[in-house]
Design an enzyme around this catalytic site. Sequence first.
Site, PDB file in Angstrom:
ATOM      1  N   ARG A 195       0.736  -0.944   0.600  1.00 46.32           N
ATOM      2  CA  ARG A 195       0.271  -0.106   0.234  1.00 46.32           C
ATOM      3  C   ARG A 195       1.078   1.605   0.074  1.00 46.32           C
ATOM      4  O   ARG A 195       2.062   1.425   0.307  1.00 46.32           O
ATOM      5  CB  ARG A 195      -0.709  -0.421   1.796  1.00 46.32           C
ATOM      6  CG  ARG A 195      -1.566  -1.090   1.137  1.00 46.32           C
ATOM      7  CD  ARG A 195      -2.893  -0.824   2.177  1.00 46.32           C
ATOM      8  NE  ARG A 195      -3.400   0.226   2.841  1.00 46.32           N
ATOM      9  CZ  ARG A 195      -4.351   0.701   3.723  1.00 46.32           C
ATOM     10  NH1 ARG A 195      -4.562  -0.001   4.454  1.00 46.32           N
ATOM     11  NH2 ARG A 195      -4.603   1.487   4.241  1.00 46.32           N
ATOM     12  N   HIS A 196       0.704   2.601  -0.462  1.00 43.92           N
ATOM     13  CA  HIS A 196       0.643   3.462  -0.143  1.00 43.92           C
ATOM     14  C   HIS A 196       1.791   3.491   1.237  1.00 43.92           C
ATOM     15  O   HIS A 196       1.180   3.171   1.835  1.00 43.92           O
ATOM     16  CB  HIS A 196       0.199   5.093  -1.089  1.00 43.92           C
ATOM     17  CG  HIS A 196      -0.872   4.725   0.120  1.00 43.92           C
ATOM     18  ND1 HIS A 196      -2.085   5.287   0.085  1.00 43.92           N
ATOM     19  CD2 HIS A 196      -2.033   4.239  -0.426  1.00 43.92           C
ATOM     20  CE1 HIS A 196      -2.912   4.592   1.633  1.00 43.92           C
ATOM     21  NE2 HIS A 196      -2.961   4.495   0.609  1.00 43.92           N
ATOM     22  N   ASN A 202      -6.060   8.828   5.270  1.00 43.04           N
ATOM     23  CA  ASN A 202      -5.612   7.620   6.551  1.00 43.04           C
ATOM     24  C   ASN A 202      -5.646   8.310   7.717  1.00 43.04           C
ATOM     25  O   ASN A 202      -6.356   7.597   8.781  1.00 43.04           O
ATOM     26  CB  ASN A 202      -4.467   7.081   6.164  1.00 43.04           C
ATOM     27  CG  ASN A 202      -4.483   6.757   5.125  1.00 43.04           C
ATOM     28  OD1 ASN A 202      -3.304   6.182   4.518  1.00 43.04           O
ATOM     29  ND2 ASN A 202      -5.751   6.082   4.570  1.00 43.04           N
ATOM     30  N   ARG A 234      -0.904   9.812  -3.490  1.00 40.84           N
ATOM     31  CA  ARG A 234      -0.317   9.035  -2.642  1.00 40.84           C
ATOM     32  C   ARG A 234       0.755   7.366  -3.441  1.00 40.84           C
ATOM     33  O   ARG A 234       1.196   6.868  -2.464  1.00 40.84           O
ATOM     34  CB  ARG A 234      -0.874   8.644  -1.302  1.00 40.84           C
ATOM     35  CG  ARG A 234      -2.644   7.398  -2.370  1.00 40.84           C
ATOM     36  CD  ARG A 234      -3.697   7.923  -0.664  1.00 40.84           C
ATOM     37  NE  ARG A 234      -4.491   7.089  -0.906  1.00 40.84           N
ATOM     38  CZ  ARG A 234      -5.516   7.368  -2.093  1.00 40.84           C
ATOM     39  NH1 ARG A 234      -5.831   8.296  -2.595  1.00 40.84           N
ATOM     40  NH2 ARG A 234      -6.958   6.473  -1.387  1.00 40.84           N
ATOM     41  N   GLU A 278      -7.939   3.003  -6.217  1.00 41.19           N
ATOM     42  CA  GLU A 278      -8.947   2.918  -5.155  1.00 41.19           C
ATOM     43  C   GLU A 278      -9.999   3.192  -5.257  1.00 41.19           C
ATOM     44  O   GLU A 278     -10.620   3.506  -6.611  1.00 41.19           O
ATOM     45  CB  GLU A 278      -8.557   3.490  -3.474  1.00 41.19           C
ATOM     46  CG  GLU A 278      -9.194   2.749  -2.551  1.00 41.19           C
ATOM     47  CD  GLU A 278      -8.964   1.640  -2.143  1.00 41.19           C
ATOM     48  OE1 GLU A 278      -8.902   0.580  -2.988  1.00 41.19           O
ATOM     49  OE2 GLU A 278      -8.947   0.887  -1.131  1.00 41.19           O
ATOM     50  N   HIS A 288      -3.753   0.451  -3.507  1.00 45.38           N
ATOM     51  CA  HIS A 288      -4.523   0.469  -2.161  1.00 45.38           C
ATOM     52  C   HIS A 288      -4.679  -0.515  -1.567  1.00 45.38           C
ATOM     53  O   HIS A 288      -5.089  -1.759  -1.817  1.00 45.38           O
ATOM     54  CB  HIS A 288      -5.716   1.621  -2.862  1.00 45.38           C
ATOM     55  CG  HIS A 288      -4.976   2.674  -3.789  1.00 45.38           C
ATOM     56  ND1 HIS A 288      -4.981   3.803  -2.759  1.00 45.38           N
ATOM     57  CD2 HIS A 288      -4.417   2.251  -4.977  1.00 45.38           C
ATOM     58  CE1 HIS A 288      -4.250   4.529  -3.651  1.00 45.38           C
ATOM     59  NE2 HIS A 288      -4.277   4.457  -5.245  1.00 45.38           N
TER      60      HIS A 288
END
Length: 213
Positions: free
Chosen positions: A8-9, A15, A65, A99, A165
Amino acid sequence: RRPIFFSRHGQSEYNQLGKIGGDSVLTAHGEEYATALAEWVDKEVKLDSEGKPRPARLWTSSLKRTRLTARHIRHDSICLPNGTEWVQMRPKMHRNLDEIYAGLCDGMTYEEIERQYPEEAAARKGDKFEYRYPRGESYTDLISRLEPMAHELERTRETLLVVAHQAILRVLYTYFMGKPREACPDVSIPLNTVIKLTPTVEGCLEERFTLLP
Ligand code: F6P
């Protein structure tokens, strides 16, 4: 056989705020992961188990991201045994890796959705796999969106790192691990972790590496 790496980023501003979707940048903690990832990739992705350079590709989504997370990974050129030169880890952006789109709920926290759209929140809780956000997507939509890409991933002969994502990696992980499709919304894909899947005769061998606490 070559492994596939999923990450994931790094932590994004959304977040941190508990908001879904959007196109926010990384927090300081997310930046720290981006730096740690580049260092880890030099040792664990670009070199094989015998320490020899191996050709590797890098795919990101089109969102800030993931591109920011991948940006410290150096592009290296390596000489292949057949004498040609290969530039590895040059990032390639794929919109199909963006995403899950939450439509009307994009940019909201789960609590806000529950307050503003209680029927939607209940419907998602009831069937997270089939549930489609109003004017947005469902996990089943993601499976259709990612199917051609999963096939391409399987065909790619080089090692590959996909920086994407949570929902996207749940779908790809489920596909590669041969798990039932309906299981994908519950797969754990934490931040700060690289998942390495190595194909074997019986399926994929899974390893997880936590790069930051
Ligand atoms: O919260 C991060 C995130 O990537 C959101 O952008 C996305 O909507 C969500 O995860 C997907 O996870 P879940 O399907 O569990 O809501």
